[in-house]
Structure formats: C-alpha cells, structure tokens
Design a protein around this motif. Structure first.
Motif, short mmCIF file in Angstrom:
data_model
loop_
_atom_site.label_atom_id
_atom_site.label_comp_id
_atom_site.label_asym_id
_atom_site.label_seq_id
_atom_site.Cartn_x
_atom_site.Cartn_y
_atom_site.Cartn_z
N GLY A 129 0.81 -1.22 0.00
CA GLY A 129 0.00 0.00 0.00
C GLY A 129 0.84 1.26 0.00
N ALA A 130 2.13 1.12 0.26
CA ALA A 130 3.04 2.25 0.20
C ALA A 130 3.26 2.72 -1.23
N PHE A 131 2.99 1.85 -2.19
CA PHE A 131 3.35 2.12 -3.58
C PHE A 131 2.15 2.34 -4.50
N ARG A 132 0.95 2.33 -3.92
CA ARG A 132 -0.24 2.55 -4.74
C ARG A 132 -1.37 3.03 -3.83
N ALA A 133 -2.43 3.54 -4.43
CA ALA A 133 -3.55 4.03 -3.64
C ALA A 133 -4.28 2.86 -2.98
N THR A 134 -4.80 3.11 -1.79
CA THR A 134 -5.63 2.13 -1.11
C THR A 134 -6.98 2.78 -0.85
#
Length: 246
Positions: free
Chosen positions: A141-146
């Motif tokens: 989730g650090a690398f894309r929207a959640t």
C-alpha cells in the motif's frame, strides 16, 4: 552461505507489534533460531492473548505499550541493554472512511510512522552497541492508492522513505535499516478481505504465484535481512507479494 548465517543464539530481538500476526511469526522465527525475544503489544499481559489465532507468546518476553503514545513509548522499560534486531510490526488501519477524519488520520499516522521513528530513536544507542538491524514492516500500500484508507497509504509510504533516511543516517553507526512490504497475508488486520469470499477471490486472482503470503514467508525475509547474508543491504524495502504488484 553457512548454517550459522541464520543462527541468532544469544542475540537480543525486540519485535514491536509482536503479539500476533506477522510480528508474532517473526518473533517466533527468531526464537527458534536461538534469540532472546521480547515483544511489545497492546493488551495488559501475554496471558490476554491465550487462545487467539495467530498469537503464540511461548518463550517470549512481553510488555504492554501504546505505540500511539510517545509517552508510553518513552516510559516503557527497555527489554535489553543492547539490541541486535528491532522489528517494527505495529500497525493500524481504520475502515468506513474513519481515516478521512482528523482523529482517525492522526491515530493511524501516529502508529504506522510516528512510532517507528520514536522507538527507533529511543533504541539507537542500544542498536549501535550491537551493530544491530532495524526492520520496518510496511505494505505494498506504500506504492499505490488504497481505496478508503488515505492514512494507511500515506503512513506506509512514509515508512518506506523513513527506512531510507534512517539507513543513510545510521549506517556509520553500524546500524542497518531495511524494510519489508507484504501484500495480503491472512492475519486479523486483513479479515475485512479474507472473510469475504468475493473480495478474497478477486485479490487472489491478481497474484501470479496463485496464493496469499503467509506469516512464515514474511518471517523468512526478516531473518534474512537481519543475518550476515544481507550484510550489504541498506535502506531497502523488499516487496514480498507473490508478484502482485508486477
């Protein structure tokens, strides 16, 4: 490579958030390899976790600490004089759009990124004395929207860059700082997906390896990062997701 590379006999390991889930699996993995292991959790005593799925505190020391409180972090007794491995597995996520509100945002940010900094700084000298390791569990989730979880996404992204910043700052002190970014692992924090067949199957379809990650998968990577096998790995967050983000 030697069998001794993953022998942690006599090493001191503190796992924050080690009472259940990924953190507990990591704690037990180090204990199985001879380490002295202590965990911080949210409940009053280790006995309060008895019978919980994914929680095994056998042979492990325990202290209740509220990671959302700087005062609690600073006042908790130090489990060891020196620390060979500090694992950050504490985490918070709030659903039903609670993270869009100031109280929800502040709570998640305090636990997921604020406490990582405050605890690491508190034990800097103990880590330096042992030429130790810090391992931060973040998330893909650090690398894309959640969707629906802005604080979770922002805090995990912040944790990844905090790993880089601390690694750069503390390498000269002999401290290696690295991280792990798991995808979905079946723990109490992911029940909102795992306990709903449609969500579960939709998530599974995105993973090339065809299975969800396990606590043991994450523990193995943590042991690697803390071992001499990773002696030249510094400031990295390893994505451990079965290919989900490819």
């Amino acid at each position: 490579m030697s069998v001794n590379d993953t022998d942690f006999t006599g090493h001191n390991v503190l796992v924050v958030g080690g009472s259940s889930g990924i953190g507990n699996g990591i704690a037990q993995a180090f204990r199985a390899r001879g380490a002295n292991v202590h965990v911080w959790g949210t409940r009053a005593s280790a006995a309060d976790y008895a019978g919980d799925e994914g929680s095994d505190l056998t042979g492990i020391g325990y202290t209740q600490v509220d990671c959302g409180s700087v005062e609690s972090i600073l006042s908790a007794p130090a489990p060891f004089e020196t620390i060979d491995v500090l694992v950050h597995s504490q985490g918070a996520v709030l659903y039903k759009r609670q993270e869009f509100q100031p109280e929800g945002w502040d709570k998640v940010m305090a636990v997921n990124v604020g406490s990582v900094m405050h605890i690491s700084q508190r034990f800097h000298d103990a880590l330096a004395a042992a030429k130790g390791n810090v391992i931060v569990i973040s998330s893909i989730g650090a690398f894309r929207a959640t969707m629906g979880n802005p604080a979770y996404a922002a805090s995990k992204a912040a944790a990844v860059n905090l790993v880089r910043a601390l690694a750069q700052a503390w390498a000269a002190d002999g401290i290696r700082v690295n991280g792990i970014a798991p995808s979905l692992v079946d723990t109490k924090m992911t029940k909102v997906t795992m306990d709903h067949e449609h969500r579960r199957e939709r998530a599974l379809a995105k993973i090339p390896l065809g299975r969800f990650g396990s606590v043991e998968d994450m523990a193995g990577v943590a042991v690697f990062l803390a071992s001499p096998l990773a002696a030249y790995v510094c400031g990295q967050t390893l994505v451990v997701d079965g290919g989900m983000t490819l």
